[in-house]
Design a protein around this motif. Structure first.
Motif, mmCIF file in Angstrom:
data_model
loop_
_atom_site.group_PDB
_atom_site.id
_atom_site.type_symbol
_atom_site.label_atom_id
_atom_site.label_comp_id
_atom_site.label_asym_id
_atom_site.label_seq_id
_atom_site.Cartn_x
_atom_site.Cartn_y
_atom_site.Cartn_z
ATOM 1 N N MET A 72 0.813 -1.179 0.000
ATOM 2 C CA MET A 72 0.000 0.000 0.000
ATOM 3 C C MET A 72 0.871 1.263 0.000
ATOM 4 O O MET A 72 0.529 2.212 -0.695
ATOM 5 N N LYS A 73 1.948 1.219 0.786
ATOM 6 C CA LYS A 73 2.830 2.359 0.823
ATOM 7 C C LYS A 73 3.496 2.583 -0.530
ATOM 8 O O LYS A 73 3.716 3.705 -0.932
ATOM 9 N N ILE A 74 3.792 1.513 -1.218
ATOM 10 C CA ILE A 74 4.432 1.626 -2.526
ATOM 11 C C ILE A 74 3.469 2.256 -3.522
ATOM 12 O O ILE A 74 3.853 3.092 -4.335
ATOM 13 N N ILE A 75 2.203 1.945 -3.480
ATOM 14 C CA ILE A 75 1.200 2.509 -4.394
ATOM 15 C C ILE A 75 1.043 4.006 -4.123
ATOM 16 O O ILE A 75 0.980 4.810 -5.054
ATOM 17 N N LYS A 76 0.987 4.391 -2.847
ATOM 18 C CA LYS A 76 0.886 5.805 -2.508
ATOM 19 C C LYS A 76 2.119 6.565 -2.988
ATOM 20 O O LYS A 76 2.033 7.675 -3.508
ATOM 21 N N LEU A 77 3.292 5.957 -2.793
ATOM 22 C CA LEU A 77 4.532 6.592 -3.224
ATOM 23 C C LEU A 77 4.566 6.754 -4.745
ATOM 24 O O LEU A 77 4.955 7.809 -5.269
ATOM 25 N N ILE A 78 4.139 5.746 -5.465
ATOM 26 C CA ILE A 78 4.100 5.812 -6.933
ATOM 27 C C ILE A 78 3.090 6.869 -7.374
ATOM 28 O O ILE A 78 3.355 7.651 -8.296
ATOM 29 N N LEU A 79 1.945 6.912 -6.729
ATOM 30 C CA LEU A 79 0.909 7.892 -7.066
ATOM 31 C C LEU A 79 1.407 9.322 -6.834
ATOM 32 O O LEU A 79 1.210 10.201 -7.674
ATOM 33 N N ILE A 80 2.101 9.559 -5.739
ATOM 34 C CA ILE A 80 2.654 10.894 -5.450
ATOM 35 C C ILE A 80 3.705 11.255 -6.492
ATOM 36 O O ILE A 80 3.740 12.378 -7.006
ATOM 37 N N LEU A 81 4.570 10.302 -6.852
ATOM 38 C CA LEU A 81 5.595 10.563 -7.864
ATOM 39 C C LEU A 81 4.975 10.881 -9.229
ATOM 40 O O LEU A 81 5.462 11.751 -9.956
ATOM 41 N N VAL A 82 3.911 10.193 -9.573
ATOM 42 C CA VAL A 82 3.233 10.439 -10.864
ATOM 43 C C VAL A 82 2.610 11.846 -10.854
ATOM 44 O O VAL A 82 2.719 12.592 -11.829
ATOM 45 N N ILE A 83 1.969 12.218 -9.767
ATOM 46 C CA ILE A 83 1.335 13.545 -9.675
ATOM 47 C C ILE A 83 2.405 14.641 -9.750
ATOM 48 O O ILE A 83 2.261 15.619 -10.490
#
Length: 188
Positions: free
Chosen positions: A1-12
């Motif tokens: 879950m933390k990895i998905i949030k981190l990827i989402l923040i990086l994409v934004i």
């Protein structure tokens, strides 16, 4: 879950960083009104000076004034009647002359003799516009009185000595000699 949030923040962050730069707008915008106001002030100044000059000419019934194509007025104090003396100075000719300068009301700025006899290479040296054009109308031995509006005299800057800003002048000029450029050139 933390990895998905981190990827989402990086994409934004990555997408917002790819935005093209926007042009910066000036804080104030100039409409050119200063230039337009300056033009209008100069037109009023020229009209006022010309009205003063025309009033002087109208009051002076002793002299026959001529309006030049260059924007000044003059009359002959001494005009050559010698039919062989038809030469006027041209580009590069060296002229020798004396002159004085007065204000329109007759107050003397530079008296005759206060300014040294001037040697001037036509259109090759610095001389105020009106006098440069006036000399081109003269023949050797003639004396002419010129009335120059300020823009044909020393203009906005004056002469940085006795003549102030925007002062129309009367100048009495005596042309002593004209030396042709061809006679003045040592290579000929």
């Amino acid at each position: 879950m933390k990895i998905i949030k981190l990827i989402l923040i990086l994409v934004i962050v990555g997408l917002s960083g790819c935005k093209s730069p926007e042009a910066r707008r000036p804080v104030t915008q100039s409409s050119g009104s200063f230039i337009n106001e300056s033009i209008e002030r100069n037109r009023e100044l020229v009209a006022r000076e010309e009205a003063q000059i025309l009033e002087i000419i109208e009051r002076d019934t002793l002299n026959d004034y001529v309006a030049s194509n260059s924007g000044f007025w003059y009359y002959y104090n001494t005009k050559t009647t010698d039919s062989t003396n038809t030469e006027t100075p041209e580009f590069g000719d060296v002229v020798r002359f004396d002159y004085d300068i007065k204000e329109l009301d007759g107050d003397v700025i530079y008296a005759q003799g206060e300014l040294p006899t001037k040697r001037y290479a036509m259109d090759k040296e610095d001389l105020f516009n009106g006098l440069r054009e006036g000399l081109k109308l003269m023949k050797e031995g003639e004396e002419v009185t010129f009335i120059f509006p300020s823009h044909k005299a020393f203009g906005y800057y004056g002469d940085k000595n006795k003549i102030g800003t925007n002062v129309p002048i009367i100048t009495h000029v005596k042309l002593h000699s004209i030396i042709n450029e061809s006679n003045n050139n040592p290579n000929n």
